[in-house]
Structures are given as C-alpha cells and as structure tokens.
Design a protein around this motif. Structure first.
Motif, PDB file in Angstrom:
ATOM      1  N   UNK A  16      43.944  52.980  -5.380  1.00  6.08           N
ATOM      2  CA  UNK A  16      43.306  52.296  -4.260  1.00  6.08           C
ATOM      3  C   UNK A  16      44.198  52.344  -3.020  1.00  6.08           C
ATOM      4  N   UNK A  17      45.501  52.108  -3.198  1.00  7.99           N
ATOM      5  CA  UNK A  17      46.442  52.186  -2.079  1.00  7.99           C
ATOM      6  C   UNK A  17      46.526  53.602  -1.517  1.00  7.99           C
ATOM      7  N   UNK A  18      46.500  54.602  -2.392  1.00  6.93           N
ATOM      8  CA  UNK A  18      46.497  55.993  -1.937  1.00  6.93           C
ATOM      9  C   UNK A  18      45.240  56.275  -1.124  1.00  6.93           C
ATOM     10  N   UNK A  19      44.117  55.743  -1.570  1.00  3.58           N
ATOM     11  CA  UNK A  19      42.865  55.896  -0.824  1.00  3.58           C
ATOM     12  C   UNK A  19      42.961  55.307   0.574  1.00  3.58           C
ATOM     13  N   UNK A  20      43.548  54.114   0.686  1.00  7.20           N
ATOM     14  CA  UNK A  20      43.727  53.498   2.002  1.00  7.20           C
ATOM     15  C   UNK A  20      44.663  54.329   2.882  1.00  7.20           C
ATOM     16  N   UNK A  25      45.132  58.120   7.493  1.00  3.35           N
ATOM     17  CA  UNK A  25      45.401  59.460   8.035  1.00  3.35           C
ATOM     18  C   UNK A  25      44.161  60.009   8.732  1.00  3.35           C
ATOM     19  N   UNK A  26      43.002  59.868   8.115  1.00  5.53           N
ATOM     20  CA  UNK A  26      41.750  60.339   8.717  1.00  5.53           C
ATOM     21  C   UNK A  26      41.533  59.660  10.073  1.00  5.53           C
ATOM     22  N   UNK A  39      33.846  47.301   8.774  1.00  3.12           N
ATOM     23  CA  UNK A  39      33.946  46.971   7.357  1.00  3.12           C
ATOM     24  C   UNK A  39      32.940  47.690   6.475  1.00  3.12           C
ATOM     25  N   UNK A  40      32.259  48.682   7.026  1.00  6.08           N
ATOM     26  CA  UNK A  40      31.226  49.413   6.278  1.00  6.08           C
ATOM     27  C   UNK A  40      31.835  50.554   5.472  1.00  6.08           C
ATOM     28  N   UNK A  41      31.144  50.946   4.414  1.00  4.63           N
ATOM     29  CA  UNK A  41      31.555  52.100   3.617  1.00  4.63           C
ATOM     30  C   UNK A  41      31.284  53.388   4.382  1.00  4.63           C
ATOM     31  N   UNK A  42      32.054  54.425   4.042  1.00  8.16           N
ATOM     32  CA  UNK A  42      31.896  55.764   4.624  1.00  8.16           C
ATOM     33  C   UNK A  42      31.194  56.635   3.599  1.00  8.16           C
ATOM     34  N   UNK A  43      30.188  57.358   4.030  1.00  3.24           N
ATOM     35  CA  UNK A  43      29.380  58.216   3.163  1.00  3.24           C
ATOM     36  C   UNK A  43      29.443  59.652   3.650  1.00  3.24           C
ATOM     37  N   UNK A  44      29.123  60.581   2.759  1.00  5.79           N
ATOM     38  CA  UNK A  44      29.012  61.983   3.148  1.00  5.79           C
ATOM     39  C   UNK A  44      27.628  62.503   2.789  1.00  5.79           C
ATOM     40  N   UNK A  68      37.151  62.030   3.050  1.00  5.87           N
ATOM     41  CA  UNK A  68      36.374  60.810   2.791  1.00  5.87           C
ATOM     42  C   UNK A  68      35.886  60.793   1.341  1.00  5.87           C
ATOM     43  N   UNK A  69      35.441  61.938   0.828  1.00  9.68           N
ATOM     44  CA  UNK A  69      35.048  61.997  -0.589  1.00  9.68           C
ATOM     45  C   UNK A  69      36.230  61.648  -1.495  1.00  9.68           C
TER      46      UNK A  69
END
Length: 88
Positions: A16-20, A25-26, A39-44, A68-69
């Motif tokens: 989870x920390x790696x994801x953050x 970075x993005x 606070x919304x989720x990111x989708x592809x 993002x994926x």
C-alpha cells in the motif's frame, strides 16, 4: 578537498505504501506536483485515466495508465477499470 561517501540503507515498506509512492510520482511527474483528485479513485479505460468516473478524464498518456493500474493492484489487489454498459 571534497570526499563523497556511500551508505547502504535498508528500508521496508508494504504494498500500500509503495502504491502511494508511485502515485506521488505520477502526480509530480505528469501533473506538475499539484493535483487534487477530491479523494476519488483513479480508473483506466483504453490507456486513458479517469478520476472518479468517466466524466473526469485526466490523462491520455499510456504510461500514466500503466502506473495507475500498478498503483491500484498494489492498493486494492486489482485494476480499477471503467466499462461501458450497453442496454439491449
């Protein structure tokens, strides 16, 4: 005289920390470090990136979509993809 040294440091972070860290970075690399996703989720969907839903397209860069994926897999265990529903 200038002397440069090297030191090896071992750190431990969870998925989870790696994801953050990747998401930061993005935001820094592709959005100039200033992006409020409310606070919304990111989708592809089709190498495009949306925040919150299909109404908020934030990137058409395929590299951003891959990152993002990866973030969503690390944070939620799966990609968050938008699908178009068709009623018959």
């Amino acid at each position: 005289m200038r002397i440069t040294g090297k030191q090896t440091v071992e750190i431990e972070i969870n998925e989870k920390e790696l994801g953050y860290a990747i998401m930061q970075h993005v935001i820094d690399e592709y959005f100039g470090g200033d992006f409020d996703d409310a606070g919304c989720d990111w989708y592809t969907k089709d190498t495009k990136v949306y925040v919150g839903g299909e109404d908020w397209l934030v990137s058409e860069n395929p590299h951003v979509a891959v990152l993002v994926d990866a973030v969503n897999i690390l944070r939620y265990g799966k990609k968050l993809e938008l699908y178009t529903c068709t009623l018959r």
